[in-house]
Design a protein around this motif. Sequence first.
Motif, mmCIF file in Angstrom:
data_model
loop_
_atom_site.group_PDB
_atom_site.id
_atom_site.type_symbol
_atom_site.label_atom_id
_atom_site.label_comp_id
_atom_site.label_asym_id
_atom_site.label_seq_id
_atom_site.Cartn_x
_atom_site.Cartn_y
_atom_site.Cartn_z
ATOM 1 N N ILE A 104 0.578 -1.533 -0.309
ATOM 2 C CA ILE A 104 -0.375 -0.027 0.057
ATOM 3 C C ILE A 104 1.025 1.286 -0.212
ATOM 4 O O ILE A 104 0.978 2.040 -1.038
ATOM 5 C CB ILE A 104 -1.433 -0.151 1.503
ATOM 6 C CG1 ILE A 104 -0.161 -0.272 3.155
ATOM 7 C CG2 ILE A 104 -2.239 -1.142 0.975
ATOM 8 C CD1 ILE A 104 -0.985 -0.304 3.353
ATOM 9 N N ILE A 105 1.652 1.155 0.864
ATOM 10 C CA ILE A 105 2.771 2.763 0.767
ATOM 11 C C ILE A 105 3.931 1.938 1.141
ATOM 12 O O ILE A 105 4.549 1.401 2.020
ATOM 13 C CB ILE A 105 1.872 3.708 1.556
ATOM 14 C CG1 ILE A 105 2.500 4.809 1.583
ATOM 15 C CG2 ILE A 105 2.119 2.955 3.156
ATOM 16 C CD1 ILE A 105 2.079 6.107 1.847
ATOM 17 N N THR A 106 5.137 3.424 0.868
ATOM 18 C CA THR A 106 6.338 3.697 1.472
ATOM 19 C C THR A 106 6.742 4.334 2.019
ATOM 20 O O THR A 106 6.213 5.105 1.936
ATOM 21 C CB THR A 106 7.163 2.643 -0.057
ATOM 22 O OG1 THR A 106 7.152 1.799 -0.357
ATOM 23 C CG2 THR A 106 9.682 2.911 0.438
ATOM 24 N N PHE A 107 7.692 3.981 2.725
ATOM 25 C CA PHE A 107 8.367 5.100 4.304
ATOM 26 C C PHE A 107 9.780 5.056 3.746
ATOM 27 O O PHE A 107 10.359 4.079 3.609
ATOM 28 C CB PHE A 107 7.899 5.248 5.475
ATOM 29 C CG PHE A 107 6.093 5.471 5.463
ATOM 30 C CD1 PHE A 107 5.182 7.075 5.171
ATOM 31 C CD2 PHE A 107 5.355 4.789 5.054
ATOM 32 C CE1 PHE A 107 4.524 7.123 4.844
ATOM 33 C CE2 PHE A 107 3.950 4.298 5.504
ATOM 34 C CZ PHE A 107 3.572 6.167 5.254
ATOM 35 N N LEU A 113 -4.455 -0.516 10.825
ATOM 36 C CA LEU A 113 -4.700 -2.363 9.221
ATOM 37 C C LEU A 113 -4.144 -2.871 10.304
ATOM 38 O O LEU A 113 -2.859 -3.603 10.515
ATOM 39 C CB LEU A 113 -3.611 -1.822 8.973
ATOM 40 C CG LEU A 113 -4.557 -0.230 8.053
ATOM 41 C CD1 LEU A 113 -2.992 0.053 7.284
ATOM 42 C CD2 LEU A 113 -5.272 -0.319 7.184
ATOM 43 N N LYS A 114 -5.061 -3.943 11.117
ATOM 44 C CA LYS A 114 -4.048 -4.708 11.921
ATOM 45 C C LYS A 114 -3.927 -5.816 11.747
ATOM 46 O O LYS A 114 -3.363 -6.937 11.736
ATOM 47 C CB LYS A 114 -5.786 -5.571 12.909
ATOM 48 C CG LYS A 114 -6.106 -4.044 13.736
ATOM 49 C CD LYS A 114 -7.236 -5.262 13.990
ATOM 50 C CE LYS A 114 -8.105 -4.133 15.588
ATOM 51 N NZ LYS A 114 -9.273 -5.190 16.438
ATOM 52 N N GLU A 115 -4.459 -6.193 9.905
ATOM 53 C CA GLU A 115 -3.560 -7.458 8.834
ATOM 54 C C GLU A 115 -2.488 -6.862 8.370
ATOM 55 O O GLU A 115 -1.851 -7.544 7.983
ATOM 56 C CB GLU A 115 -4.762 -7.960 7.874
ATOM 57 C CG GLU A 115 -5.029 -6.723 7.251
ATOM 58 C CD GLU A 115 -6.472 -5.798 7.313
ATOM 59 O OE1 GLU A 115 -6.128 -5.070 8.184
ATOM 60 O OE2 GLU A 115 -7.656 -5.672 7.157
ATOM 61 N N LEU A 148 -7.590 -5.597 -1.682
ATOM 62 C CA LEU A 148 -6.967 -5.250 -2.019
ATOM 63 C C LEU A 148 -8.359 -4.231 -2.351
ATOM 64 O O LEU A 148 -8.088 -2.873 -2.307
ATOM 65 C CB LEU A 148 -6.494 -5.693 -3.437
ATOM 66 C CG LEU A 148 -6.543 -4.404 -4.550
ATOM 67 C CD1 LEU A 148 -4.952 -3.273 -3.537
ATOM 68 C CD2 LEU A 148 -5.898 -4.674 -6.126
ATOM 69 N N GLU A 149 -9.724 -4.541 -2.427
ATOM 70 C CA GLU A 149 -11.049 -3.456 -2.739
ATOM 71 C C GLU A 149 -11.107 -3.170 -1.031
ATOM 72 O O GLU A 149 -11.198 -2.215 -1.194
ATOM 73 C CB GLU A 149 -11.815 -4.560 -3.614
ATOM 74 C CG GLU A 149 -12.004 -5.464 -4.561
ATOM 75 C CD GLU A 149 -11.052 -4.506 -5.716
ATOM 76 O OE1 GLU A 149 -12.773 -3.128 -5.729
ATOM 77 O OE2 GLU A 149 -10.600 -4.219 -6.450
ATOM 78 N N LYS A 150 -10.881 -3.762 0.012
ATOM 79 C CA LYS A 150 -11.180 -3.132 0.937
ATOM 80 C C LYS A 150 -10.605 -1.917 1.240
ATOM 81 O O LYS A 150 -10.452 -0.691 1.153
ATOM 82 C CB LYS A 150 -11.279 -4.153 1.870
ATOM 83 C CG LYS A 150 -11.375 -3.771 3.676
ATOM 84 C CD LYS A 150 -11.054 -5.303 4.317
ATOM 85 C CE LYS A 150 -11.255 -4.237 6.004
ATOM 86 N NZ LYS A 150 -11.293 -5.790 6.775
ATOM 87 N N LEU A 151 -8.727 -2.211 0.829
ATOM 88 C CA LEU A 151 -7.668 -0.966 1.245
ATOM 89 C C LEU A 151 -8.128 0.324 0.232
ATOM 90 O O LEU A 151 -7.992 1.635 1.002
ATOM 91 C CB LEU A 151 -6.485 -1.496 1.018
ATOM 92 C CG LEU A 151 -6.588 -2.968 2.722
ATOM 93 C CD1 LEU A 151 -4.610 -3.680 2.036
ATOM 94 C CD2 LEU A 151 -6.123 -2.422 3.633
ATOM 95 N N LYS A 152 -8.239 0.072 -0.601
ATOM 96 C CA LYS A 152 -8.980 0.607 -1.891
ATOM 97 C C LYS A 152 -9.684 2.031 -1.458
ATOM 98 O O LYS A 152 -9.897 3.152 -1.755
ATOM 99 C CB LYS A 152 -8.806 0.429 -3.035
ATOM 100 C CG LYS A 152 -7.483 -0.698 -4.004
ATOM 101 C CD LYS A 152 -7.941 -0.526 -5.620
ATOM 102 C CE LYS A 152 -6.543 -0.577 -6.332
ATOM 103 N NZ LYS A 152 -7.150 -0.996 -7.404
ATOM 104 N N LYS A 153 -10.927 0.746 -0.586
ATOM 105 C CA LYS A 153 -11.984 1.864 -0.399
ATOM 106 C C LYS A 153 -11.516 2.924 0.898
ATOM 107 O O LYS A 153 -12.487 3.694 1.338
ATOM 108 C CB LYS A 153 -13.132 0.611 0.367
ATOM 109 C CG LYS A 153 -14.285 0.256 -1.176
ATOM 110 C CD LYS A 153 -14.893 -0.721 -0.877
ATOM 111 C CE LYS A 153 -15.723 -1.351 -1.516
ATOM 112 N NZ LYS A 153 -16.556 -2.156 -1.324
ATOM 113 N N LYS A 154 -10.854 2.098 1.439
ATOM 114 C CA LYS A 154 -9.954 3.402 3.265
ATOM 115 C C LYS A 154 -9.013 4.284 2.039
ATOM 116 O O LYS A 154 -8.438 5.035 2.907
ATOM 117 C CB LYS A 154 -9.430 2.211 3.677
ATOM 118 C CG LYS A 154 -9.933 1.616 4.613
ATOM 119 C CD LYS A 154 -9.257 0.394 5.784
ATOM 120 C CE LYS A 154 -9.617 -0.402 6.695
ATOM 121 N NZ LYS A 154 -9.113 -0.598 7.907
ATOM 122 N N GLY A 155 -8.924 4.749 0.814
ATOM 123 C CA GLY A 155 -8.255 5.631 0.312
ATOM 124 C C GLY A 155 -7.067 4.948 0.052
ATOM 125 O O GLY A 155 -5.982 5.962 -0.897
#
Length: 392
Positions: free
Chosen positions: A324-327, A342-344, A371-378
């Motif tokens: 989902i993202i990189t830091f 984001l428990k999982e 993947l669909e669930k996380l996209k809905k979270k932004g």
Amino acid sequence: MKKLIIFLLCVSVFSSGFAKQNKNQELNKLLVLIQGVYNDKLYSLAAQKAEEYLKKAPKDDPKRLKIIMILANSYYMTKDSDKLFFLIKELKYRNIPDDIKKKIFYLGIKLFKEKNEKERLIYTLENLLPLTTGTERSDILRALATYYYTKKQWDKLADLPDDKAINLYKVIAFYKLKNYDDVVRLTRRLENFEPEQKDDVLYYRGLALTKLGKEDEAVKAFETITFKTPEILDFLANYYLKKKDYIRAERYYKLLSLEEKYKDYANYVLGVIQEQYKDYAKAIHYYKKAAKYNTKYGKLARKRLEQIKAAGLMPKKKFYAVRIITFNTKAKAQNLIKKKHLKECYVEHQKGYYIVFCGKFNKKQEAKPLLEKLKKKGFVDAFITTVETYVD
């Protein structure tokens, strides 16, 4: 003058005969009295009169043996262990048939057991032993050996004659006395012992052989033991490890790993053995078991796990996850997971960056709902990818 001498001799002979007759009458009366009071169970009086009789009676009096038996029985019935023990000690210096001695010894054994007078009991058993044969002898030997063992009188125990009934006691005594050659000699034939003593016999045989530096022979003894102690398993495992016989060493270390006291040590060595096979997956498996313990071997296992990982030998597994993202810092990645609940999800370090991945799936299709669930979270840029990580 001659007539006077003859007269005096006649008077002397007559007087002597008369005195002897009177003494016989006195002893006969005393004998009747002793028998009577004994039959009436007046044992103290019977003992007193028996003592008087024996003082007065001549050494060749045929009734002395009967009186001695009455005396011994009276002492027993009155529980007078002091006098009975004195009588037993006196038997050594009296010409008394063995069967009479044995009867008195057994009275003493019975009384000394009742009164828990072990020293007197042991003395009586020691003096009874030479008068016995066969099963009776074995029983006396067993009793003596038990008392010697309880009192840790190893020298006396070792000096007892070889007998199947007590040979294990003798083996232990020889071992305690560091007479290892005698242990090996006596344990050479298992038929010299009771069948149920086999493991104990082989155990002491193995110990004695190790003390003599004969490890190869000791192993043969220990291998034959049915129920092996942890100490024996440790000896066998270590012996085969030194011989680089890893198959046998592994077998014994696995058995040893079932013992709580040896879990850290056994699992660590099992890890070492697996490394000899270059099977790092199994080695890691055992090292991780050992690493749970805060002990010398637990620390060694943790250190070895770090070394395996640093050497790139840690096995990896591929799976599917949603990226989902990189830091550029771990803290930022972890804060995001916490803030968004984001428990999982979790953080993986790759090429200097900290990437947030979510889920672990064996098949790509299984990751699509997440993947669909996380996209809905932004997280609109999220996508499914493969992740390679070290096996836990």
